[in-house]
Design an enzyme around this catalytic site. Structure first.
Site, PDB file in Angstrom:
ATOM      1  N   LYS A   1      44.156  17.317  -1.308  1.00  0.00           N
ATOM      2  CA  LYS A   1      43.736  18.687  -1.000  1.00  0.00           C
ATOM      3  C   LYS A   1      43.664  18.890   0.520  1.00  0.00           C
ATOM      4  O   LYS A   1      44.664  18.835   1.180  1.00  0.00           O
ATOM      5  CB  LYS A   1      42.402  18.976  -1.704  1.00  0.00           C
ATOM      6  CG  LYS A   1      42.340  18.461  -3.152  1.00  0.00           C
ATOM      7  CD  LYS A   1      43.302  19.158  -4.101  1.00  0.00           C
ATOM      8  CE  LYS A   1      43.480  18.453  -5.441  1.00  0.00           C
ATOM      9  NZ  LYS A   1      42.265  18.165  -6.189  1.00  0.00           N
TER      10      LYS A   1
ATOM     11  N   ARG B   1      50.175  -4.871  -1.658  1.00  0.00           N
ATOM     12  CA  ARG B   1      49.094  -4.352  -2.515  1.00  0.00           C
ATOM     13  C   ARG B   1      47.754  -4.659  -1.851  1.00  0.00           C
ATOM     14  O   ARG B   1      46.831  -3.856  -1.870  1.00  0.00           O
ATOM     15  CB  ARG B   1      49.133  -4.952  -3.930  1.00  0.00           C
ATOM     16  CG  ARG B   1      47.916  -4.535  -4.747  1.00  0.00           C
ATOM     17  CD  ARG B   1      47.988  -4.761  -6.262  1.00  0.00           C
ATOM     18  NE  ARG B   1      48.858  -5.819  -6.696  1.00  0.00           N
ATOM     19  CZ  ARG B   1      48.576  -7.136  -6.592  1.00  0.00           C
ATOM     20  NH1 ARG B   1      47.425  -7.540  -6.064  1.00  0.00           N
ATOM     21  NH2 ARG B   1      49.438  -8.035  -7.001  1.00  0.00           N
TER      22      ARG B   1
ATOM     23  N   ASP C   1      31.665  13.331  -4.223  1.00  0.00           N
ATOM     24  CA  ASP C   1      33.051  13.802  -4.131  1.00  0.00           C
ATOM     25  C   ASP C   1      33.069  14.884  -3.042  1.00  0.00           C
ATOM     26  O   ASP C   1      32.552  15.978  -3.237  1.00  0.00           O
ATOM     27  CB  ASP C   1      33.481  14.366  -5.489  1.00  0.00           C
ATOM     28  CG  ASP C   1      34.932  14.860  -5.494  1.00  0.00           C
ATOM     29  OD1 ASP C   1      35.456  15.177  -4.406  1.00  0.00           O
ATOM     30  OD2 ASP C   1      35.520  14.947  -6.585  1.00  0.00           O
TER      31      ASP C   1
ATOM     32  N   TYR D   1      34.806  18.572 -11.528  1.00  0.00           N
ATOM     33  CA  TYR D   1      36.266  18.643 -11.571  1.00  0.00           C
ATOM     34  C   TYR D   1      36.740  18.138 -12.944  1.00  0.00           C
ATOM     35  O   TYR D   1      36.309  17.064 -13.395  1.00  0.00           O
ATOM     36  CB  TYR D   1      36.857  17.785 -10.444  1.00  0.00           C
ATOM     37  CG  TYR D   1      38.362  17.724 -10.482  1.00  0.00           C
ATOM     38  CD1 TYR D   1      39.136  18.808 -10.083  1.00  0.00           C
ATOM     39  CD2 TYR D   1      39.018  16.587 -10.931  1.00  0.00           C
ATOM     40  CE1 TYR D   1      40.517  18.761 -10.129  1.00  0.00           C
ATOM     41  CE2 TYR D   1      40.397  16.531 -10.980  1.00  0.00           C
ATOM     42  CZ  TYR D   1      41.149  17.617 -10.579  1.00  0.00           C
ATOM     43  OH  TYR D   1      42.518  17.553 -10.644  1.00  0.00           O
TER      44      TYR D   1
HETATM   45  C1  LIG Z   1      41.850  17.270  -7.198  1.00  0.00           C
HETATM   46  C2  LIG Z   1      40.482  16.773  -7.294  1.00  0.00           C
HETATM   47  C3  LIG Z   1      40.197  15.490  -7.775  1.00  0.00           C
HETATM   48  C4  LIG Z   1      41.282  14.567  -8.298  1.00  0.00           C
HETATM   49  O1  LIG Z   1      42.154  14.161  -7.292  1.00  0.00           O
HETATM   50  P1  LIG Z   1      43.710  13.822  -7.530  1.00  0.00           P
HETATM   51  O2  LIG Z   1      44.188  13.504  -6.170  1.00  0.00           O
HETATM   52  O3  LIG Z   1      44.338  15.034  -8.151  1.00  0.00           O
HETATM   53  O4  LIG Z   1      43.732  12.650  -8.468  1.00  0.00           O
HETATM   54  C5  LIG Z   1      38.885  15.069  -7.805  1.00  0.00           C
HETATM   55  N1  LIG Z   1      37.884  15.881  -7.380  1.00  0.00           N
HETATM   56  C6  LIG Z   1      38.119  17.118  -6.906  1.00  0.00           C
HETATM   57  C7  LIG Z   1      36.971  17.950  -6.457  1.00  0.00           C
HETATM   58  C8  LIG Z   1      39.417  17.600  -6.858  1.00  0.00           C
HETATM   59  O5  LIG Z   1      39.630  18.857  -6.399  1.00  0.00           O
END
Ligand SMILES: *Cc1c(COP(=O)(O)O)cnc(C)c1O
Length: 379
Positions: free
Chosen positions: A195, A46, A170, A98
């Site tokens: 992504k 961890r 982000d 998001y």
């Molecule tokens: C998918 C996404 C998230 C969340 O991420 P996860 O890996 O699904 O928890 C946050 N911000 C954006 C812009 C996203 O496309």
């Protein structure tokens, strides 16, 4: 090192055991000690794991940061940032956010006494009026989802510095190939590596990258104390994914440009939202802070008919109807009935999410097949 070399070698060392070129998957929870505390920097997975650490170093290198931290999902990474705060603190956040981030902010952290202001940030000057002595964090997402607004990171960073507030960006949609928020003055970069970084729709993982040691120590404490880490297998998959990030992103951008240009001229299409168009309201900022315009775009069909949009999306064959984005395969989504279904229609339409809006995550297939697919679906 140039970016295209960094994606392959950045932060990476050959495995000391056998010189394996790819980081091994250290599928272990614990590590043998010669005497209590006598270990090679690894005591429990961890806290530290060599495969996860290799990914964290690679991500730090790509984002021009000094410290990377990987988590079990993008939301777990955001959760760790919010745990820097305490009751009474305030956050100024992008309004076109998001959905999962919005849910985390409003349904988890508001309960713990943190106050959020959701603000249209396309003009960065609007942010200042929401900042007071309790403000600790500005949360920015750019390009936004699904309307493809662009927020000026450099101008926002200046406001954050002036008020001694942290700025987190982000960077999921853009990836470090297109934009590097730390170099523009942000304090924290966050990723859903699920992504584009992973890139193959086969792993859920999140990450943070920072430059500052004190901030990194605080986030590491939270990562270890709260425990929302990712496993070594998933770390390996993302590490493998990012080795082709530059070639994938180049093709994502090229294909998205071709499709945006095609849709704009299509008689059945009303609006196309893609920051590469010169008349996109934030085009100049996009041009300045991004290397290219990304693989995401949205469009609406004429007449704004809900059923017709569903019909178009159901007829698509090369594009798969699915949530998520950023994989090699093209995906299509219908925000009004999928990601934004919980938002009342009136609220949705105020932000541009009309019933006929379709969001595309343009993949890296041959553009002729993608165009033909859209042609038959719209026809
Ligand atoms: C998918 C996404 C998230 C969340 O991420 P996860 O890996 O699904 O928890 C946050 N911000 C954006 C812009 C996203 O496309």
């Amino acid at each position: 090192m140039k970016f295209n070399t960094k994606v392959i070698h950045g932060g990476q060392e050959l495995d000391p055991a056998y010189g394996s070129v790819m980081q091994p998957i250290y599928q272990t929870t614990t590590y043998a000690q010669t005497t209590p505390g006598g270990h090679k920097g690894y005591a429990y997975s961890r806290s530290h794991n060599p495969t996860r650490n290799a990914l964290e170093n690679a991500l730090a290198s790509l984002e021009n940061g000094n410290y990377g931290l990987a988590f079990g999902s993008g939301l777990a990474a955001i959760d760790a940032v919010l745990k820097l705060l305490k009751p009474g603190d305030e956050v100024v956040s992008t309004n076109d956010l998001y959905g999962g981030t919005y849910r985390l902010f409003t349904q988890i952290f508001e309960k713990f006494g943190i106050k959020f202001h959701f603000v249209g940030m396309e003009d960065a000057r609007d942010i200042g009026s929401y900042i007071n002595e309790n403000t600790k964090l500005i949360w920015v997402e750019t390009p936004t989802n699904p309307m493809m607004h662009i927020i000026d990171i450099k101008a926002t960073a200046k406001i954050a510095k002036n008020h001694d507030v942290l700025l987190a960006v982000d960077n999921t949609f853009a990836t470090p190939y297109l934009q590097q928020p730390l170099s523009l003055g942000a304090d924290i970069v966050m990723h859903s590596a699920t992504k584009y970084l992973g890139g193959h729709s086969d792993v859920v993982l999140g990450a943070l990258v920072v430059k500052d040691k004190v901030l990194a120590d605080k986030l590491y404490f939270i990562q270890n104390a709260s425990g929302a880490i990712c496993g070594p297998q998933d770390s390996f998959l993302v590490l493998r994914g990012i080795k082709t990030l530059h070639v994938r992103m180049q093709r994502h951008c090229e294909n998205a440009k071709t499709i945006a240009t095609y849709l704009l001229k299509h008689p059945k299409v009303e609006n196309v939202y893609w920051p590469g168009f010169e008349n996109h309201p934030n085009h100049l900022i996009a041009k300045e802070q991004m290397k290219d315009f990304g693989g995401m775009l949205s469009f609406s069909t004429k007449g704004n008919n809900y059923d017709e949009a569903i019909k178009v999306i159901e007829k698509l064959k090369v594009f798969t109807l699915a949530e998520s984005l950023g994989g090699v395969e093209s995906l299509a989504g219908h925000p009004a009935s999928m990601t934004h279904a919980s938002v009342p229609k009136e609220e949705r339409e105020k932000t541009g999410i009309v019933d006929s809006l379709i969001r595309l995550s343009v993949g890296i297939e041959d553009e002729a097949d993608l165009l033909a697919d859209l042609e038959q679906a719209l026809g």
